[in-house]
Design a protein around this motif. Structure first.
Motif, PDB file in Angstrom:
ATOM      1  N   SER A  68      49.137  43.292  33.456  1.00 15.01           N
ATOM      2  CA  SER A  68      48.460  44.344  34.220  1.00 15.01           C
ATOM      3  C   SER A  68      48.207  45.525  33.300  1.00 15.01           C
ATOM      4  O   SER A  68      48.827  45.652  32.233  1.00 15.01           O
ATOM      5  CB  SER A  68      49.310  44.786  35.419  1.00 15.01           C
ATOM      6  OG  SER A  68      50.537  45.350  34.978  1.00 15.01           O
ATOM      7  N   ARG A  97      41.533  49.252  37.984  1.00 16.67           N
ATOM      8  CA  ARG A  97      42.159  47.991  37.569  1.00 16.67           C
ATOM      9  C   ARG A  97      43.663  48.172  37.409  1.00 16.67           C
ATOM     10  O   ARG A  97      44.226  47.901  36.358  1.00 16.67           O
ATOM     11  CB  ARG A  97      41.524  47.503  36.264  1.00 16.67           C
ATOM     12  CG  ARG A  97      40.089  47.086  36.469  1.00 16.67           C
ATOM     13  CD  ARG A  97      39.378  46.689  35.194  1.00 16.67           C
ATOM     14  NE  ARG A  97      38.106  46.074  35.521  1.00 16.67           N
ATOM     15  CZ  ARG A  97      37.006  46.735  35.863  1.00 16.67           C
ATOM     16  NH1 ARG A  97      37.041  48.063  35.892  1.00 16.67           N
ATOM     17  NH2 ARG A  97      35.897  46.106  36.172  1.00 16.67           N
ATOM     18  N   THR A  98      44.294  48.646  38.468  1.00 17.41           N
ATOM     19  CA  THR A  98      45.735  48.915  38.413  1.00 17.41           C
ATOM     20  C   THR A  98      46.567  47.797  39.028  1.00 17.41           C
ATOM     21  O   THR A  98      47.794  47.831  38.941  1.00 17.41           O
ATOM     22  CB  THR A  98      46.060  50.238  39.124  1.00 17.41           C
ATOM     23  OG1 THR A  98      45.559  50.172  40.473  1.00 17.41           O
ATOM     24  CG2 THR A  98      45.403  51.410  38.412  1.00 17.41           C
ATOM     25  N   GLY A  99      45.925  46.807  39.632  1.00 18.21           N
ATOM     26  CA  GLY A  99      46.670  45.715  40.256  1.00 18.21           C
ATOM     27  C   GLY A  99      46.969  44.602  39.279  1.00 18.21           C
ATOM     28  O   GLY A  99      46.641  44.669  38.087  1.00 18.21           O
ATOM     29  N   ALA A 100      47.603  43.547  39.797  1.00 20.43           N
ATOM     30  CA  ALA A 100      47.920  42.381  38.966  1.00 20.43           C
ATOM     31  C   ALA A 100      46.635  41.676  38.557  1.00 20.43           C
ATOM     32  O   ALA A 100      45.655  41.631  39.310  1.00 20.43           O
ATOM     33  CB  ALA A 100      48.819  41.424  39.738  1.00 20.43           C
TER      34      ALA A 100
END
Length: 331
Positions: A68, A97-100
Motif C-alpha cells: 500500500s 490511493r490510500t487503500g490496499a
C-alpha cells in the motif's frame, strides 16, 4: 530513477537532504529553498506500455514491492512514473490511493499527456470522477511538489508559470557581476564551501558526459543509452567550458567576471536545448496526428533521438548555473 528526481529538484535551485538510505523505496528527502522546506516521500517506477488489450498509446506504472502507499506525515507523497522516451515524469494523486493494492496494480497515463508535458512543462489528464494525472518535465518537478494539491485538482497554472522571469532575475545578477569592476572578497568559509559545491557539480557533469559520450570503437550502432554522434559536438563544447571553469575556480582569487560569463554560457546551453526539445516534441505530435503508422513513429523517434540522455546532462548544467549564481552572491 531516484537520481533523476534529486537532480531535477537541485537543478531548480533547491538543496536536497536524503532522509532514507540509498536504494530504499520509497525514498524520503527534505528539499529547501529561500526558507521554504518540504519533506517528500517518493514512490517511482519506470513507465511501460499499458499491456494486455490496452491501447498502444497508453503507458503505465506497474506497482511492485509494496502492499500500500503510505502518506508522508506533514509532508508530500509523490507517485511517479519516469519515461526515458518522453523525458517526463507521470505524476498520480497519492491521496486517492490510500487503500490496499490489488494483486497486480498499475496506474495508466496517455502518450498524448506525456508528449504535452515534455513539450510544455506540464500537462493534465482527466481520469474521471475528479481525478487528474499529470505529465511533468524535470525542470518543473520542484514546482509540482509545491503546487501538488492544486495540480491534482486540475489547476497547473502555477507549474506552467513562465520560469523565464526567474531566469531573467538570474541573468541580471550574472550581468551585474560581469560588469562590476570593484574588488571582490574571497576566502570566507561560505565562499570556499560554495566553491567546493560548484566543483562537485562540475565533477558530476563531467562524469555523466563521460558515461554517455559516443565511443568510437563501438561503431554507429551504439546502444540507446549513449549519446548519438550528432550530440557529441555540443557536449564537447560543454566539457571544454566546464574544464575552463574548474581551472578558474582553482585559483586563489578567481576572475569573477570570467566565472559569470561561464554561468551565462551554461544558461544559454540549457535554454537552447529546452527550446529545441519542445519544438521537436510538438513537431512529432503533428506528424503523428497526420499518420498513425510505423513511419510516423520512426520520424518522431528520429526527431527526439538522444533527448533522454542529453536531458540528464542539461539538468546537471542547470544545477551548475544555480550553484555559480549563489557563489557570485557571496563574493
Amino acid at each position: 530513477m531516484t537520481d533523476w528526481v534529486v537532480t531535477a529538484i537541485k537543478s531548480a535551485g533547491w538543496s536536497v537532504k536524503l532522509m532514507s538510505s540509498i536504494g530504499t523505496h520509497p525514498m524520503r528527502l527534505a528539499m529547501e529553498r529561500d526558507g521554504v522546506r518540504e519533506v517528500v516521500r517518493i514512490y517511482i517506477w519506470n513507465l511501460t506500455h499499458g499491456g494486455g488489450h490496452r491501447s498502444k498509446h497508453e503507458f503505465r506504472v506497474q506497482i511492485t514491492d509494496i502492499e500500500s502507499f503510505e502518506l508522508e506525515p506533514d509532508g508530500k507523497t509523490l507517485i511517479l512514473g519516469w519515461s526515458d522516451d518522453f523525458g517526463a515524469f507521470a505524476a498520480f494523486d497519492a491521496g486517492r490511493r490510500t487503500g490496499a493494492l490489488g494483486s497486480s496494480p498499475s496506474i495508466q497515463v496517455l502518450e498524448t499527456t506525456l508528449k504535452a508535458g515534455a513539450a510544455d512543462g506540464a500537462a493534465l489528464q482527466n481520469k474521471g470522477e475528479g481525478e487528474f494525472a499529470l505529465a511533468v518535465r524535470p525542470d518543473r518537478l520542484a514546482s509540482y511538489v509545491q503546487h501538488q494539491s492544486a495540480a491534482h485538482a486540475g489547476d497547473i497554472r502555477s507549474i506552467l508559470a513562465d520560469p523565464e522571469s526567474e531566469h531573467n532575475s538570474d541573468d541580471q545578477v550574472i550581468d551585474a557581476v560581469v560588469a562590476d569592476i570593484s574588488e571582490h572578497r574571497f576566502g570566507s568559509a561560505e565562499e570556499l564551501e560554495q566553491r567546493r559545491a560548484i566543483l562537485e557539480r562540475i565533477k558530476a557533469l563531467e562524469g555523466e558526459v563521460a558515461r554517455l559520450k559516443y565511443a568510437g570503437g563501438r561503431g554507429h550502432n551504439n546502444p540507446p543509452e549513449l549519446l548519438p554522434a550528432e550530440d557529441i559536438a555540443a557536449v564537447t563544447e560543454l566539457e571544454e567550458e566546464a574544464s575552463s571553469l574548474k581551472g578558474e575556480l582553482a585559483k586563489v582569487e578567481p576572475d569573477v567576471a570570467r566565472v559569470g560569463r561561464s554561468a551565462r554560457w551554461f544558461r544559454q546551453f540549457v535554454n537552447a536545448w529546452r527550446r529545441n526539445k519542445s519544438e521537436a516534441v510538438k513537431f512529432g505530435g503533428k506528424v503523428a496526428d497526420k499518420a498513425r503508422d510505423k513511419a510516423a513513429e520512426l520520424v518522431i523517434a528520429t526527431v527526439i533521438g538522444g533527448a533522454a540522455a542529453l536531458g540528464h546532462i542539461v539538468n546537471l548544467a542547470e544545477g551548475l548555473v544555480q550553484a555559480i549564481i549563489k557563489w557570485l552572491g557571496l563574493v
